[in-house]
Design a protein around this motif. Structure first.
Motif, PDB file in Angstrom:
ATOM      1  N   THR A   1      65.535  45.051  66.882  1.00  0.00           N
ATOM      2  CA  THR A   1      66.893  45.522  66.566  1.00  0.00           C
ATOM      3  C   THR A   1      67.175  46.805  67.353  1.00  0.00           C
ATOM      4  OG1 THR A   1      66.039  46.875  64.753  1.00  0.00           O
ATOM      5  CG2 THR A   1      66.798  44.660  64.178  1.00  0.00           C
TER       6      THR A   1
ATOM      7  N   LEU B   1      57.346  43.308  68.891  1.00  0.00           N
ATOM      8  CA  LEU B   1      58.443  42.337  69.017  1.00  0.00           C
ATOM      9  C   LEU B   1      57.889  40.936  68.816  1.00  0.00           C
ATOM     10  CD1 LEU B   1      60.123  43.737  72.270  1.00  0.00           C
ATOM     11  CD2 LEU B   1      60.685  44.275  69.897  1.00  0.00           C
ATOM     12  N   ALA B   2      58.734  40.045  68.282  1.00  0.00           N
ATOM     13  CA  ALA B   2      58.267  38.682  67.997  1.00  0.00           C
ATOM     14  C   ALA B   2      58.006  37.893  69.274  1.00  0.00           C
ATOM     15  CB  ALA B   2      59.289  37.959  67.142  1.00  0.00           C
TER      16      ALA B   2
ATOM     17  N   ARG C   1      53.962  45.895  71.848  1.00  0.00           N
ATOM     18  CA  ARG C   1      53.174  44.663  71.799  1.00  0.00           C
ATOM     19  C   ARG C   1      54.122  43.519  71.467  1.00  0.00           C
ATOM     20  NH1 ARG C   1      52.642  42.201  67.585  1.00  0.00           N
ATOM     21  NH2 ARG C   1      50.704  41.110  68.041  1.00  0.00           N
TER      22      ARG C   1
ATOM     23  N   GLY D   1      54.517  39.395  70.162  1.00  0.00           N
ATOM     24  CA  GLY D   1      53.938  38.186  69.562  1.00  0.00           C
ATOM     25  C   GLY D   1      53.596  38.424  68.108  1.00  0.00           C
ATOM     26  N   GLY D   2      53.487  37.308  67.354  1.00  0.00           N
ATOM     27  CA  GLY D   2      53.160  37.406  65.930  1.00  0.00           C
ATOM     28  C   GLY D   2      51.749  37.951  65.720  1.00  0.00           C
ATOM     29  N   PHE D   3      51.497  38.340  64.467  1.00  0.00           N
ATOM     30  CA  PHE D   3      50.178  38.895  64.115  1.00  0.00           C
ATOM     31  C   PHE D   3      49.278  37.825  63.492  1.00  0.00           C
ATOM     32  CE2 PHE D   3      53.025  42.521  64.061  1.00  0.00           C
ATOM     33  CZ  PHE D   3      52.286  43.512  64.671  1.00  0.00           C
TER      34      PHE D   3
ATOM     35  N   GLY E   1      50.429  36.124  60.487  1.00  0.00           N
ATOM     36  CA  GLY E   1      50.656  36.242  59.038  1.00  0.00           C
ATOM     37  C   GLY E   1      50.135  37.559  58.484  1.00  0.00           C
TER      38      GLY E   1
ATOM     39  N   THR F   1      63.045  45.342  61.335  1.00  0.00           N
ATOM     40  CA  THR F   1      63.449  44.027  61.842  1.00  0.00           C
ATOM     41  C   THR F   1      64.844  43.672  61.321  1.00  0.00           C
ATOM     42  OG1 THR F   1      62.325  42.948  59.993  1.00  0.00           O
ATOM     43  CG2 THR F   1      61.086  43.162  62.045  1.00  0.00           C
TER      44      THR F   1
ATOM     45  N   PHE G   1      67.911  39.374  58.584  1.00  0.00           N
ATOM     46  CA  PHE G   1      67.650  37.949  58.294  1.00  0.00           C
ATOM     47  C   PHE G   1      66.230  37.520  58.683  1.00  0.00           C
ATOM     48  CE2 PHE G   1      72.129  38.142  57.791  1.00  0.00           C
ATOM     49  CZ  PHE G   1      72.456  37.115  56.914  1.00  0.00           C
ATOM     50  N   ALA G   2      65.416  38.435  59.162  1.00  0.00           N
ATOM     51  CA  ALA G   2      64.033  38.090  59.530  1.00  0.00           C
ATOM     52  C   ALA G   2      63.150  38.257  58.286  1.00  0.00           C
ATOM     53  CB  ALA G   2      63.565  38.983  60.687  1.00  0.00           C
ATOM     54  N   GLN G   3      63.130  37.226  57.451  1.00  0.00           N
ATOM     55  CA  GLN G   3      62.506  37.365  56.130  1.00  0.00           C
ATOM     56  C   GLN G   3      60.990  37.324  56.167  1.00  0.00           C
ATOM     57  OE1 GLN G   3      65.096  34.268  54.229  1.00  0.00           O
ATOM     58  NE2 GLN G   3      64.549  35.421  52.417  1.00  0.00           N
ATOM     59  N   ARG G   4      60.464  36.456  57.050  1.00  0.00           N
ATOM     60  CA  ARG G   4      59.011  36.237  56.974  1.00  0.00           C
ATOM     61  C   ARG G   4      58.220  37.462  57.396  1.00  0.00           C
ATOM     62  NH1 ARG G   4      56.998  31.223  59.932  1.00  0.00           N
ATOM     63  NH2 ARG G   4      59.017  31.220  60.956  1.00  0.00           N
TER      64      ARG G   4
HETATM   65  P1  NAP Z   1      60.856  35.811  60.877  1.00  0.00           P
HETATM   66  O1  NAP Z   1      61.273  34.440  60.524  1.00  0.00           O
HETATM   67  O2  NAP Z   1      60.817  36.833  59.842  1.00  0.00           O
HETATM   68  O3  NAP Z   1      59.427  35.806  61.554  1.00  0.00           O
HETATM   69  C1  NAP Z   1      58.739  34.637  61.943  1.00  0.00           C
HETATM   70  C2  NAP Z   1      57.416  35.064  62.525  1.00  0.00           C
HETATM   71  O4  NAP Z   1      57.603  35.715  63.773  1.00  0.00           O
HETATM   72  C3  NAP Z   1      56.713  36.088  61.652  1.00  0.00           C
HETATM   73  O5  NAP Z   1      56.002  35.463  60.622  1.00  0.00           O
HETATM   74  C4  NAP Z   1      55.837  36.809  62.659  1.00  0.00           C
HETATM   75  O6  NAP Z   1      54.706  36.014  63.026  1.00  0.00           O
HETATM   76  C5  NAP Z   1      56.711  36.831  63.890  1.00  0.00           C
HETATM   77  N1  NAP Z   1      57.496  38.062  64.001  1.00  0.00           N
HETATM   78  C6  NAP Z   1      58.784  38.276  63.614  1.00  0.00           C
HETATM   79  N2  NAP Z   1      59.182  39.511  63.920  1.00  0.00           N
HETATM   80  C7  NAP Z   1      58.115  40.108  64.505  1.00  0.00           C
HETATM   81  C8  NAP Z   1      57.908  41.384  65.059  1.00  0.00           C
HETATM   82  N3  NAP Z   1      58.885  42.312  65.087  1.00  0.00           N
HETATM   83  N4  NAP Z   1      56.682  41.661  65.586  1.00  0.00           N
HETATM   84  C9  NAP Z   1      55.707  40.725  65.578  1.00  0.00           C
HETATM   85  N5  NAP Z   1      55.843  39.496  65.075  1.00  0.00           N
HETATM   86  C10 NAP Z   1      57.044  39.179  64.555  1.00  0.00           C
HETATM   87  O7  NAP Z   1      61.768  36.368  62.076  1.00  0.00           O
HETATM   88  P2  NAP Z   1      62.930  35.683  62.928  1.00  0.00           P
HETATM   89  O8  NAP Z   1      64.124  35.539  62.070  1.00  0.00           O
HETATM   90  O9  NAP Z   1      62.353  34.515  63.661  1.00  0.00           O
HETATM   91  O10 NAP Z   1      63.231  36.851  63.951  1.00  0.00           O
HETATM   92  C11 NAP Z   1      62.301  37.162  64.976  1.00  0.00           C
HETATM   93  C12 NAP Z   1      62.604  38.542  65.513  1.00  0.00           C
HETATM   94  O11 NAP Z   1      63.928  38.568  66.030  1.00  0.00           O
HETATM   95  C13 NAP Z   1      62.511  39.632  64.461  1.00  0.00           C
HETATM   96  O12 NAP Z   1      61.643  40.625  64.948  1.00  0.00           O
HETATM   97  C14 NAP Z   1      63.918  40.150  64.276  1.00  0.00           C
HETATM   98  O13 NAP Z   1      63.972  41.548  64.150  1.00  0.00           O
HETATM   99  C15 NAP Z   1      64.630  39.668  65.534  1.00  0.00           C
HETATM  100  N6  NAP Z   1      65.989  39.208  65.235  1.00  0.00           N
HETATM  101  C16 NAP Z   1      66.211  38.252  64.303  1.00  0.00           C
HETATM  102  C17 NAP Z   1      67.492  37.836  64.025  1.00  0.00           C
HETATM  103  C18 NAP Z   1      67.786  36.810  62.961  1.00  0.00           C
HETATM  104  O14 NAP Z   1      68.959  36.483  62.743  1.00  0.00           O
HETATM  105  N7  NAP Z   1      66.784  36.263  62.287  1.00  0.00           N
HETATM  106  C19 NAP Z   1      68.568  38.395  64.732  1.00  0.00           C
HETATM  107  C20 NAP Z   1      68.312  39.381  65.701  1.00  0.00           C
HETATM  108  C21 NAP Z   1      67.023  39.770  65.939  1.00  0.00           C
HETATM  109  P3  NAP Z   1      53.273  36.225  62.327  1.00  0.00           P
HETATM  110  O15 NAP Z   1      53.421  35.662  60.959  1.00  0.00           O
HETATM  111  O16 NAP Z   1      52.378  35.443  63.225  1.00  0.00           O
HETATM  112  O17 NAP Z   1      52.991  37.690  62.329  1.00  0.00           O
END
Ligand code: NAP
Length: 279
Positions: free
Chosen positions: A28, A49-50, A64, A66-68, A70, A90, A93-96
């Motif tokens: 963000t 960052l993811a 860094r 990539g995911g960790f 869990g 984060t 909406f990034a719940q996990r």
């Molecule tokens: P998510 O469903 O909460 O996360 C899915 C998996 O991605 C997590 O379990 C984790 O993997 C990995 N992950 C997510 N954010 C991470 C981070 N900052 N650093 C390292 N690993 C991360 O997230 P998502 O909705 O897919 O969003 C992914 C990323 O995009 C987030 O960082 C968020 O800030 C950004 N983003 C999301 C949205 C949205 O609408 N969802 C919008 C803009 C930006 P592990 O379990 O392997 O650790």
């Protein structure tokens, strides 16, 4: 390990953050601002960052990607890197990852702060329709219009697949994976967006309804102003519930102050410039 290698390949940044540093979970603009503020104050910070976006805007300091793996993986990583504090900045909406951070920090005994920008607020001439999920947004579309500006991101597009009567202008940063909607145009772009630009898109594509998440913030708010001007209905997806028991702040300033309190004594004051972190 792959994540670490990727990080080095992407950022080529300096030495790893060592004992007592701060982990900022990012993705963000607030996370980038926080990292910049910490670097400015000589607080050791690593941003995570993811890795979803092909050309991410990189924060200052170590990064860094990539995911960790869990909560177990994150908790082990925190211990290994002797991280002193975590800020989960984060996307709302990034719940996990937020759930993972809460669980991992509790297990590793590391203080956690949630930095979450406020949601958007409806104004008098807005025609907003609040829904709880993307599926509900899809159900509502046929009642509101046939030409849809869909700005909910590339994840979850399948929720709209059965809305046969509508045409979609899909805007996202990177191309979505998997099959796209039957009738659509894909627009790859990233904010910040301008009011003039959003007006022009709405007019050119004869948009009848806008669909958005309640992401909040300034970078993508212009579409709501343009929709208000044009009298368009907007379907707004509500944020998921906040995790109970996690301290939350809404500004980068407040997060910097929290870090100053959370770090081991002396870490934040180690700045040669004497800038320190505001309290
Ligand atoms: P998510 O469903 O909460 O996360 C899915 C998996 O991605 C997590 O379990 C984790 O993997 C990995 N992950 C997510 N954010 C991470 C981070 N900052 N650093 C390292 N690993 C991360 O997230 P998502 O909705 O897919 O969003 C992914 C990323 O995009 C987030 O960082 C968020 O800030 C950004 N983003 C999301 C949205 C949205 O609408 N969802 C919008 C803009 C930006 P592990 O379990 O392997 O650790």
């Amino acid at each position: 390990m792959k994540a670490q290698l990727d990080t080095e390949a992407v950022t080529g940044r300096g030495p790893e953050v060592g004992i007592g540093g701060v982990l900022v979970l990012g993705g963000t603009s607030e996370a980038r601002e926080l990292a910049a503020g910490l670097v400015e104050r000589d607080v050791p910070v690593v941003s995570s960052l993811a890795g979803r976006v092909s050309r991410p805007r990189l924060p200052a300091g170590e990064v860094r990607i990539g995911g960790f793996g869990g909560p177990d993986g994150l908790s082990a990583w925190l211990v290994e890197r002797e991280i002193a504090a975590v800020v989960d900045a984060t996307h709302p909406f990034a719940q996990r990852i937020s759930a993972s951070a809460a669980s991992a920090c509790a297990r590793a005994g590391v203080p956690l702060l949630r930095l979450e920008r406020p949601g958007w607020s409806e104004r008098p001439e807005d025609r907003w329709h609040w829904v709880d999920a993307l599926d509900h947004a899809a159900e509502m579309i046929p009642r509101l219009g046939r030409r849809v500006f869909l700005t909910t991101g590339r994840q979850g597009l399948e929720a709209f697949a059965h809305v046969d009567e509508a045409w979609f202008l899909i805007r996202c940063v990177d191309p979505p994976e998997g099959p796209l909607l039957a009738r659509h145009e894909l627009l790859l772009d990233r904010g910040p967006y301008t009011l003039a630009g959003e007006r022009e898109l709405i007019d050119r594509h004869e948009i009848e309804v806008l669909v958005t998440k309640d992401s909040g913030g300034e970078h993508t708010v212009a579409k709501l102003d343009a929709a208000r001007e044009r009298g368009l209905p907007v379907i707004v997806v509500r944020r998921p519930e906040r995790l109970a028991g996690v301290q939350t702040v809404a500004s980068v300033e407040r997060a910097l102050a929290w870090v100053a309190d959370a770090l081991p004594r002396g870490a934040a004051a180690a700045s040669p410039s004497g800038a320190g972190v505001p309290r």
